[in-house]
Design a protein around this motif. Structure first.
Motif, PDB file in Angstrom:
ATOM      1  N   ASN A   9       0.826  -1.213   0.000  1.00  0.00           N
ATOM      2  CA  ASN A   9       0.000   0.000   0.000  1.00  0.00           C
ATOM      3  C   ASN A   9       0.860   1.262   0.000  1.00  0.00           C
ATOM      4  O   ASN A   9       0.454   2.288   0.524  1.00  0.00           O
ATOM      5  CB  ASN A   9      -0.921   0.010   1.228  1.00  0.00           C
ATOM      6  N   TRP A  10       2.047   1.180  -0.579  1.00  0.00           N
ATOM      7  CA  TRP A  10       3.017   2.275  -0.479  1.00  0.00           C
ATOM      8  C   TRP A  10       2.460   3.595  -0.980  1.00  0.00           C
ATOM      9  O   TRP A  10       2.671   4.631  -0.359  1.00  0.00           O
ATOM     10  CB  TRP A  10       4.297   1.913  -1.223  1.00  0.00           C
ATOM     11  N   ASN A  11       1.735   3.584  -2.086  1.00  0.00           N
ATOM     12  CA  ASN A  11       1.205   4.848  -2.615  1.00  0.00           C
ATOM     13  C   ASN A  11       0.278   5.524  -1.611  1.00  0.00           C
ATOM     14  O   ASN A  11       0.265   6.745  -1.506  1.00  0.00           O
ATOM     15  CB  ASN A  11       0.481   4.622  -3.940  1.00  0.00           C
ATOM     16  N   GLN A  12      -0.481   4.740  -0.865  1.00  0.00           N
ATOM     17  CA  GLN A  12      -1.357   5.308   0.150  1.00  0.00           C
ATOM     18  C   GLN A  12      -0.593   5.709   1.414  1.00  0.00           C
ATOM     19  O   GLN A  12      -1.032   6.576   2.157  1.00  0.00           O
ATOM     20  CB  GLN A  12      -2.468   4.305   0.535  1.00  0.00           C
ATOM     21  N   MET A  13       0.555   5.088   1.641  1.00  0.00           N
ATOM     22  CA  MET A  13       1.328   5.334   2.865  1.00  0.00           C
ATOM     23  C   MET A  13       2.272   6.527   2.741  1.00  0.00           C
ATOM     24  O   MET A  13       2.797   6.999   3.742  1.00  0.00           O
ATOM     25  CB  MET A  13       2.160   4.089   3.228  1.00  0.00           C
ATOM     26  N   VAL A  17       4.309   8.655   5.664  1.00  0.00           N
ATOM     27  CA  VAL A  17       5.779   8.674   5.703  1.00  0.00           C
ATOM     28  C   VAL A  17       6.274  10.119   5.698  1.00  0.00           C
ATOM     29  O   VAL A  17       7.160  10.491   6.471  1.00  0.00           O
ATOM     30  CB  VAL A  17       6.369   7.878   4.507  1.00  0.00           C
ATOM     31  N   LYS A  18       5.659  10.932   4.841  1.00  0.00           N
ATOM     32  CA  LYS A  18       6.052  12.351   4.743  1.00  0.00           C
ATOM     33  C   LYS A  18       5.801  13.064   6.069  1.00  0.00           C
ATOM     34  O   LYS A  18       6.596  13.890   6.488  1.00  0.00           O
ATOM     35  CB  LYS A  18       5.272  13.011   3.592  1.00  0.00           C
ATOM     36  N   SER A  19       4.682  12.734   6.739  1.00  0.00           N
ATOM     37  CA  SER A  19       4.449  13.420   8.014  1.00  0.00           C
ATOM     38  C   SER A  19       5.383  12.936   9.115  1.00  0.00           C
ATOM     39  O   SER A  19       5.743  13.709   9.978  1.00  0.00           O
ATOM     40  CB  SER A  19       3.052  13.331   8.502  1.00  0.00           C
ATOM     41  N   GLU A  28      12.765  10.911  -2.694  1.00  0.00           N
ATOM     42  CA  GLU A  28      13.342   9.877  -1.825  1.00  0.00           C
ATOM     43  C   GLU A  28      12.276   8.882  -1.386  1.00  0.00           C
ATOM     44  O   GLU A  28      12.526   7.673  -1.347  1.00  0.00           O
ATOM     45  CB  GLU A  28      14.002  10.513  -0.600  1.00  0.00           C
ATOM     46  N   ILE A  29      11.108   9.386  -1.063  1.00  0.00           N
ATOM     47  CA  ILE A  29      10.014   8.507  -0.643  1.00  0.00           C
ATOM     48  C   ILE A  29       9.595   7.616  -1.806  1.00  0.00           C
ATOM     49  O   ILE A  29       9.388   6.408  -1.639  1.00  0.00           O
ATOM     50  CB  ILE A  29       8.829   9.327  -0.106  1.00  0.00           C
ATOM     51  N   THR A  30       9.497   8.191  -2.995  1.00  0.00           N
ATOM     52  CA  THR A  30       9.132   7.422  -4.179  1.00  0.00           C
ATOM     53  C   THR A  30      10.194   6.368  -4.493  1.00  0.00           C
ATOM     54  O   THR A  30       9.866   5.219  -4.812  1.00  0.00           O
ATOM     55  CB  THR A  30       8.930   8.353  -5.393  1.00  0.00           C
ATOM     56  N   GLU A  31      11.464   6.750  -4.390  1.00  0.00           N
ATOM     57  CA  GLU A  31      12.557   5.821  -4.671  1.00  0.00           C
ATOM     58  C   GLU A  31      12.550   4.621  -3.725  1.00  0.00           C
ATOM     59  O   GLU A  31      12.933   3.520  -4.118  1.00  0.00           O
ATOM     60  CB  GLU A  31      13.911   6.524  -4.570  1.00  0.00           C
ATOM     61  N   ALA A  32      12.129   4.822  -2.496  1.00  0.00           N
ATOM     62  CA  ALA A  32      12.097   3.730  -1.523  1.00  0.00           C
ATOM     63  C   ALA A  32      11.109   2.647  -1.952  1.00  0.00           C
ATOM     64  O   ALA A  32      11.303   1.470  -1.645  1.00  0.00           O
ATOM     65  CB  ALA A  32      11.752   4.256  -0.139  1.00  0.00           C
ATOM     66  N   ARG A  33      10.037   3.019  -2.632  1.00  0.00           N
ATOM     67  CA  ARG A  33       9.035   2.090  -3.156  1.00  0.00           C
ATOM     68  C   ARG A  33       8.547   1.091  -2.120  1.00  0.00           C
ATOM     69  O   ARG A  33       8.263  -0.052  -2.442  1.00  0.00           O
ATOM     70  CB  ARG A  33       9.580   1.331  -4.359  1.00  0.00           C
ATOM     71  N   LYS A  42      17.587   5.852   3.607  1.00  0.00           N
ATOM     72  CA  LYS A  42      17.297   7.259   3.282  1.00  0.00           C
ATOM     73  C   LYS A  42      17.098   8.083   4.558  1.00  0.00           C
ATOM     74  O   LYS A  42      17.556   9.223   4.644  1.00  0.00           O
ATOM     75  CB  LYS A  42      16.090   7.351   2.363  1.00  0.00           C
ATOM     76  N   ILE A  43      16.454   7.506   5.556  1.00  0.00           N
ATOM     77  CA  ILE A  43      16.278   8.190   6.841  1.00  0.00           C
ATOM     78  C   ILE A  43      17.643   8.390   7.505  1.00  0.00           C
ATOM     79  O   ILE A  43      17.942   9.472   8.012  1.00  0.00           O
ATOM     80  CB  ILE A  43      15.324   7.394   7.756  1.00  0.00           C
ATOM     81  N   GLN A  44      18.444   7.353   7.459  1.00  0.00           N
ATOM     82  CA  GLN A  44      19.775   7.415   8.054  1.00  0.00           C
ATOM     83  C   GLN A  44      20.602   8.527   7.406  1.00  0.00           C
ATOM     84  O   GLN A  44      21.234   9.326   8.112  1.00  0.00           O
ATOM     85  CB  GLN A  44      20.448   6.049   7.857  1.00  0.00           C
ATOM     86  N   GLU A  45      20.593   8.592   6.094  1.00  0.00           N
ATOM     87  CA  GLU A  45      21.353   9.621   5.382  1.00  0.00           C
ATOM     88  C   GLU A  45      20.813  11.015   5.651  1.00  0.00           C
ATOM     89  O   GLU A  45      21.565  11.947   5.944  1.00  0.00           O
ATOM     90  CB  GLU A  45      21.304   9.367   3.876  1.00  0.00           C
TER      91      GLU A  45
END
Length: 65
Positions: A9-13, A17-19, A28-33, A42-45
């Motif tokens: 359900n990544w598109n809905q999540m 994630v952004k909040s 970055e969120i899209t790339e994580a898929r 990505k969070i670590q970086e």
């Protein structure tokens, strides 16, 4: 919710994630898929935190959903 469901359900999540991690870019969120390890990286970086701390944050996020 287990991670497989979040990934499915990544598109809905992405809004949640952004909040949670507002410094992550939309790209970055899209790339994580929905891939947990990519999201952790990505969070670590972006936040300059240790991998175990990023994993803890992702686990806490997943537990809420």
């Amino acid at each position: 919710m287990n991670w497989d469901r979040i990934e499915g359900n990544w598109n809905q999540m992405t809004g949640a994630v952004k909040s949670q991690w507002g410094d992550l870019t939309d790209d970055e969120i899209t790339e994580a898929r929905g891939n947990r390890e990519q999201l952790v990286g990505k969070i670590q970086e972006r936040y300059g935190i240790a991998k175990d701390e990023a994993e803890r944050q992702v686990d806490n996020f997943a537990a809420k959903y």
